[in-house]
Each structure stands twice: as structure tokens, then as C-alpha cells.
Motif scaffolding. Structure first.
Motif, PDB file in Angstrom:
ATOM      1  N   PRO A  85      -5.309   9.784   0.349  1.00  0.00           N
ATOM      2  CA  PRO A  85      -5.779   8.414   0.084  1.00  0.00           C
ATOM      3  C   PRO A  85      -7.220   8.345  -0.414  1.00  0.00           C
ATOM      4  CG  PRO A  85      -5.532   8.798   2.460  1.00  0.00           C
ATOM      5  CD  PRO A  85      -5.144  10.067   1.784  1.00  0.00           C
ATOM      6  N   SER A  86      -7.392   7.814  -1.614  1.00  0.00           N
ATOM      7  CA  SER A  86      -8.748   7.735  -2.174  1.00  0.00           C
ATOM      8  C   SER A  86      -9.545   6.604  -1.525  1.00  0.00           C
ATOM      9  CB  SER A  86      -8.688   7.552  -3.693  1.00  0.00           C
ATOM     10  OG  SER A  86      -7.873   6.464  -4.020  1.00  0.00           O
ATOM     11  N   CYS A  87      -8.882   5.627  -0.921  1.00  0.00           N
ATOM     12  CA  CYS A  87      -9.622   4.590  -0.180  1.00  0.00           C
ATOM     13  C   CYS A  87     -10.379   5.250   0.963  1.00  0.00           C
ATOM     14  CB  CYS A  87      -8.648   3.537   0.358  1.00  0.00           C
ATOM     15  SG  CYS A  87      -7.362   4.197   1.431  1.00  0.00           S
ATOM     16  N   LYS A  89      -4.838  -1.925  -3.565  1.00  0.00           N
ATOM     17  CA  LYS A  89      -4.119  -2.412  -2.397  1.00  0.00           C
ATOM     18  C   LYS A  89      -5.035  -2.475  -1.172  1.00  0.00           C
ATOM     19  CE  LYS A  89      -0.198  -4.017  -3.326  1.00  0.00           C
ATOM     20  NZ  LYS A  89      -0.014  -5.444  -2.958  1.00  0.00           N
ATOM     21  N   LYS A 134      -5.870  -4.170   4.776  1.00  0.00           N
ATOM     22  CA  LYS A 134      -4.789  -3.622   3.955  1.00  0.00           C
ATOM     23  C   LYS A 134      -3.457  -3.687   4.685  1.00  0.00           C
ATOM     24  CE  LYS A 134      -4.317   0.812   3.553  1.00  0.00           C
ATOM     25  NZ  LYS A 134      -3.067   0.873   4.327  1.00  0.00           N
ATOM     26  N   CYS A 160      -9.428   2.527  -4.473  1.00  0.00           N
ATOM     27  CA  CYS A 160      -7.960   2.536  -4.481  1.00  0.00           C
ATOM     28  C   CYS A 160      -7.451   2.231  -5.885  1.00  0.00           C
ATOM     29  CB  CYS A 160      -7.401   1.504  -3.501  1.00  0.00           C
ATOM     30  SG  CYS A 160      -5.616   1.306  -3.711  1.00  0.00           S
ATOM     31  N   TYR A 180      -4.528   1.637  -6.849  1.00  0.00           N
ATOM     32  CA  TYR A 180      -3.431   0.655  -6.813  1.00  0.00           C
ATOM     33  C   TYR A 180      -3.945  -0.734  -6.446  1.00  0.00           C
ATOM     34  CZ  TYR A 180      -0.586   4.851  -6.832  1.00  0.00           C
ATOM     35  OH  TYR A 180      -0.032   6.054  -7.168  1.00  0.00           O
ATOM     36  N   VAL A 191      -1.888   4.538   6.858  1.00  0.00           N
ATOM     37  CA  VAL A 191      -3.329   4.447   6.574  1.00  0.00           C
ATOM     38  C   VAL A 191      -3.838   3.084   7.060  1.00  0.00           C
ATOM     39  CG1 VAL A 191      -5.075   4.436   4.752  1.00  0.00           C
ATOM     40  CG2 VAL A 191      -3.123   5.999   4.591  1.00  0.00           C
ATOM     41  N   CYS A 193       0.864  -1.191   0.000  1.00  0.00           N
ATOM     42  CA  CYS A 193       0.000   0.000   0.000  1.00  0.00           C
ATOM     43  C   CYS A 193       0.892   1.230   0.000  1.00  0.00           C
ATOM     44  CB  CYS A 193      -0.891  -0.006   1.234  1.00  0.00           C
ATOM     45  SG  CYS A 193      -1.595   1.605   1.625  1.00  0.00           S
ATOM     46  N   GLU A 194       0.460   2.264  -0.696  1.00  0.00           N
ATOM     47  CA  GLU A 194       1.272   3.473  -0.859  1.00  0.00           C
ATOM     48  C   GLU A 194       1.169   4.437   0.327  1.00  0.00           C
ATOM     49  OE1 GLU A 194       3.163   4.271  -3.488  1.00  0.00           O
ATOM     50  OE2 GLU A 194       2.723   2.563  -4.785  1.00  0.00           O
ATOM     51  N   HIS A 195       0.294   4.153   1.265  1.00  0.00           N
ATOM     52  CA  HIS A 195       0.067   5.044   2.416  1.00  0.00           C
ATOM     53  C   HIS A 195       0.024   6.509   1.943  1.00  0.00           C
ATOM     54  CE1 HIS A 195       0.038   1.786   5.306  1.00  0.00           C
ATOM     55  NE2 HIS A 195       0.889   1.223   4.469  1.00  0.00           N
ATOM     56  N   CYS A 196      -0.853   6.692   0.972  1.00  0.00           N
ATOM     57  CA  CYS A 196      -0.926   7.955   0.225  1.00  0.00           C
ATOM     58  C   CYS A 196      -1.165   9.171   1.126  1.00  0.00           C
ATOM     59  CB  CYS A 196      -2.065   7.879  -0.791  1.00  0.00           C
ATOM     60  SG  CYS A 196      -1.986   6.439  -1.853  1.00  0.00           S
TER      61      CYS A 196
HETATM   62 FE1  SF4 Z   1      -3.430   4.724  -1.238  1.00  0.00          FE
HETATM   63 FE2  SF4 Z   1      -4.788   2.526  -1.989  1.00  0.00          FE
HETATM   64 FE3  SF4 Z   1      -3.160   2.430   0.138  1.00  0.00          FE
HETATM   65 FE4  SF4 Z   1      -5.473   3.766   0.244  1.00  0.00          FE
HETATM   66  S1  SF4 Z   1      -5.194   1.529  -0.002  1.00  0.00           S
HETATM   67  S2  SF4 Z   1      -3.496   4.500   1.015  1.00  0.00           S
HETATM   68  S3  SF4 Z   1      -5.577   4.652  -1.853  1.00  0.00           S
HETATM   69  S4  SF4 Z   1      -2.551   2.781  -2.023  1.00  0.00           S
END
Ligand code: SF4
Ligand code: SF4
Length: 439
Positions: A192-194, A233, A245, A229, A231, A212, A186-189
Motif C-alpha cells: 500500500p502506497s498510502c 481511495k 478510508k 494512493c 486509486y 489497511v 479501497c484495494e487493501h493493497c
Molecule cells: Fe491501496 Fe489506496 Fe487502499 Fe492504500 S488507500 S490500500 S494505496 S487502494
């Protein structure tokens, strides 16, 4: 200005050998449970390839609506096997079980207990979902054999004939193939769109370190996060009915030890660090009109941990001294912001992803050796970029929203660093022209 701390990771792709130690140790730690058989918080993708779940980068797929099934009839996009299995018949649009893979085990009983005979006993694959024998038609890294590489190995009689008849042709075909590995978590954006897509408000970004997480008590299993998400993830546990996640191994991070994937990585390619950023400017940065400006917008959010004004602002926000110290020593800040050799995966998704990648460089050396050059000698350095085996366009599609100049600049810098350090290792004078050229 609101200064916050973010935990992030840099992965140096030249060093990944695709051994999956990271995936397996992560699975043992986090998804070795009923309901998560198909789930890999950490996966390692074959590139070029379809990824895991397959075709997750085809963002048009996740927009909802209708598609043609195998018999040419219209069906709702979410009406697949995973959906039916978990009782999902309509929205949200999410990958089907076969897009991940149908997890299996083997019939070891037969392997171990078969009576003595002329044939070697086999262990048939058995689905972990249905318990039935199954034929495996897809799984992660299926692409390993699809890049043309199978043309050079095995006992295939057709191949042997091809070898005899057109050895040079086969060689040329093989030379034009390429493959590398892309480990993913996970990108821990930052954006975060999730989290934005969760109707229950169950997903949150921790104030102290930006990790996240999903609040399991609040999650109602809507699965909008899986759609949301880009990605892919976020995963659905079909036993608990909740989303799960990658946690960035927060219980380990909290006591000062690295994530399981980083600690066990055979290639030592994962660098963990924190950096300070201005949380008030994230939305503005994620909204820059031109996709190719997102990289700079993302870097621009990272603040200098040695700037007294930044330090004062961070202290005012309650960021502890040991975190400020860690920010000053952060390899993520150094590789992404100071050296500018690490790039985000698909910045055009606009979630401000926090896993950065040093793109792979090694194929240059192979090609140059074949041409009779020493690929790591300084005088060949910049010609080497022209001899790339992995097309710059392919890397640009992954890491820079198509900006080939940016990828080329990073590769030149990597090649320069390699040549410069090589001189030092060999006891030669480093060529100062290299440093001057790449800055
Ligand atoms: Fe980003 Fe997806 Fe991880 Fe959410 S689950 S933080 S959108 S990569
Ligand atoms: Fe690559 Fe390291 Fe994972 Fe092995 S353990 S696949 S080298 S990231």
C-alpha cells in the motif's frame, strides 16, 4: 518465506447494474457523518468515464508542481477549492472538491409547503458545504449521459430530426457506444502506497487479515496518503482533520459476516475470500520491470492452500485453522488463481491491489443477435470475441496494463463457461471441444 493471510474481493462486472445500493448502504454505515459528506468509500463508476474523483487515473496530475488556472495563470496544483476550504495552500497534491463533487441537499421546505399555484413547486439544490443555493455542474456518474446514449432518448427536437433524416446513421452511432459499471472500494493493497507515504506512521496493514486501516489517534492530517494512493481511495475528513478510508467492514468480517456492500449487492456480484501469500516476496513482485508482468507476479504470490508445506508454514506463522479452511474454500483464490478469470485494476500502479474484476462479456451477445447468430451457442463462441462491443483495448487499459492477449484469453474462457453451462442447463450434452480449447 513468511506466509500471511489476505482478505480480498472479486467483482463480476457483467452482473453490476449500477444501482448504487452498495454505495448507499456503505455510506449509511461508514460516512454518514459531518466532514464526510463528499466521501464514498464505495463508489460505482460509469465506464467509459472520468471516475470518482474525476481523472484520478491521470497519474501525472498527482506529481506536484504547477498548472494553469482557468485564466491561464500558473498556480500550485493543490490550490483549489477543497484545499482552501480545509486550509491547504501547497503540498500535498490532491483532488479538489469539484473533482469529487460538491455535496448537496434539496430545499424540501419549498417542495412541501409552497402555496397552491399553477406551477409545480421545485426543490432547489443547496450546498451541504456552504448552505447556499447551488448549480450542479458535476457529480459522480455525470458521464452516464456523455457516452452518446443521449442520442437515442428524450424529446429532443434535434434528435427527432436526426432520426427522420438519418435513421441509419444514428443507429450506427448508437451501436458503436458502450457502457458498463465499475464498482470500487479501497484495494487493501499488498504493497500500500498510502501507508508508505504517511509521515506519521498512522496507516497500517493488519497482520491477521491484510485489511489497511488508519489509526485515527496517530493521524496528523498531513494528507500525503491522499496524494500517495493512486486509486484515490483515501479521503480527508475536514471536520476531524484526519484521513479516512474503507475499512473492509472489519467489525463485520471479525464476526464472520460479509462487508455491507457485498451483503446488500443487488447483482450478487461480490465474492469475498482470503488467500495465503508469501509476504517476503511482495516488494520483489511489485518491482518486476515490465508492467505487463505484474499480473503474473501478483498471482505468483498466491499460495496453494492445499499444499502441505504451505499449510505447515501458515500454522508456524500462527494462522488459525478456521482461516486455513476458509483459504481452501476461497472464491477469490478460485476465480483469480485457479480459473484465471479475475484481473486486478490497474496493476501498473504497483501497489498489488486486492480487489479483482471479472471483465464484462455481455455485449457480445447483443451484437451477435443482430447478426442473426445465437451468441451463446458453442459454434459461435470464438467468433464472438471478434464481435466485442467493448473494445478489448479499453479493458486492457483498465485491467492488464495494456495486454490485450490476456484480456482476450479471459473473455474466451468466460464465453466458453457460459456456452458449456448453457448446454447443461438445457439438458444437452456439453460440447467438450469448448473445455479442450480454453483449458
Ligand atoms: Fe491501496 Fe489506496 Fe487502499 Fe492504500 S488507500 S490500500 S494505496 S487502494
Ligand atoms: Fe453494482 Fe451490486 Fe453496487 Fe448495485 S449493489 S451498483 S449491482 S455492485
Amino acid at each position: 518465506m513468511r506466509i500471511m493471510a489476505q482478505t480480498a474481493m472479486v467483482m463480476a462486472l457483467d452482473k453490476c447494474i449500477g444501482c448504487h445500493t452498495c454505495s448507499v448502504t456503505c455510506k449509511q454505515a461508514w460516512t454518514n457523518r459531518a466532514g464526510t459528506e463528499y466521501v464514498w468509500f464505495n463508489n460505482v463508476e460509469t465506464r467509459p468515464g472520468q471516475g470518482y474523483p474525476r481523472r484520478y487515473e491521470d497519474q501525472e496530475r498527482w506529481k506536484g508542481g504547477w498548472e494553469l488556472n482557468s485564466r491561464g495563470r500558473l498556480k500550485l496544483k493543490a490550490g483549489g477549492r477543497l484545499a482552501k476550504l480545509f486550509g491547504i495552500f501547497a503540498s500535498p497534491v490532491q483532488p479538489e472538491l469539484n473533482d469529487y463533487y460538491e455535496p448537496w441537499t434539496y430545499d424540501y421546505e419549498n417542495l412541501i409547503n409552497a402555496p397552491a399555484g399553477n406551477d409545480f413547486p421545485v426543490a432547489k439544490p443547496k450546498s451541504l458545504i456552504t448552505g447556499q443555493d447551488m448549480k450542479i455542474t458535476w457529480s459522480a456518474n455525470w458521464d452516464d449521459n456523455l457516452g452518446g446514449s443521449e442520442q437515442t432518448g428524450g424529446q429532443d427536437p434535434v434528435l427527432e430530426k436526426m432520426r427522420r433524416d438519418a435513421e441509419e446513421k444514428v443507429k450506427l452511432e448508437f451501436d458503436s457506444t458502450f457502457m458498463f459499471y465499475l464498482p470500487r472500494i479501497c484495494e487493501h493493497c499488498l504493497n500500500p502506497s498510502c501507508m508508505a507515504s504517511c509521515p506519521s506512521g498512522a496507516i497500517y496493514k493488519r497482520e491477521e487479515d491484510g485489511i489497511v486501516l488508519v489509526d485515527q489517534d496517530r493521524c496528523r492530517g498531513w494528507r500525503q496518503c491522499i496524494t500517495g494512493c493512486p486509486y484515490k481511495k483515501m479521503y480527508f475528513n475536514h471536520r476531524s482533520g484526519k484521513a479516512e478510508k474503507c475499512t473492509f467492514c472489519y467489525p463485520r468480517i471479525e464476526v464472520g459476516i460479509p462487508t455491507v456492500c457485498a451483503e446488500t449487492c443487488v447483482g450478487r456480484l461480490r465474492y469475498i475470500g482470503i488467500f495465503l501469500y508469501d509476504a517476503d516476496r511482495v516488494t520483489e513482485a511489485a518491482s518486476v520491470p515490465n508492467e505487463q508482468d505484474l499480473y503474473e507476479a501478483q498471482l505468483d504470490l498466491m499460495m496453494d492452500p492445499n499444499d502441505p508445506e504451505v499449510i505447515a508454514g501458515a500454522r508456524a506463522e500462527g494462522i488459525p485453522e478456521d482461516w486455513l479452511d476458509a483459504a481452501r474454500r476461497s472464491p477469490v483464490y478460485a476465480l483469480a488463481k485457479e480459473m484465471r478469470v479475475a484481473l486486478p485494476l490497474h496493476p501498473e500502479y504497483r501497489t498489488m491491489p486486492m480487489v479483482w474484476y471479472v471483465p464484462p462479456l455481455s455485449p457480445i451477445v447483443d451484437v451477435l443477435k443482430e447478426q442473426g447468430h445465437d451468441g451463446e451457442a458453442a459454434e459461435n463462441l470464438f467468433g464472438a470475441i471478434e464481435a466485442l462491443r467493448i473494445p478489448v483495448e479499453y479493458l486492457a487499459e483498465l485491467f492488464t496494463a495494456g495486454d490485450t492477449d490476456l484480456v482476450t484469453a479471459v473473455l474466451r474462457k468466460l464465453a466458453a463457461m457460459r456456452a458449456y453451462m448453457r448446454n447443461i442447463t438445457l439438458g444437452d450434452e456439453p460440447d467438450e471441444r469448448i473445455a479442450a480449447d480454453v483449458g
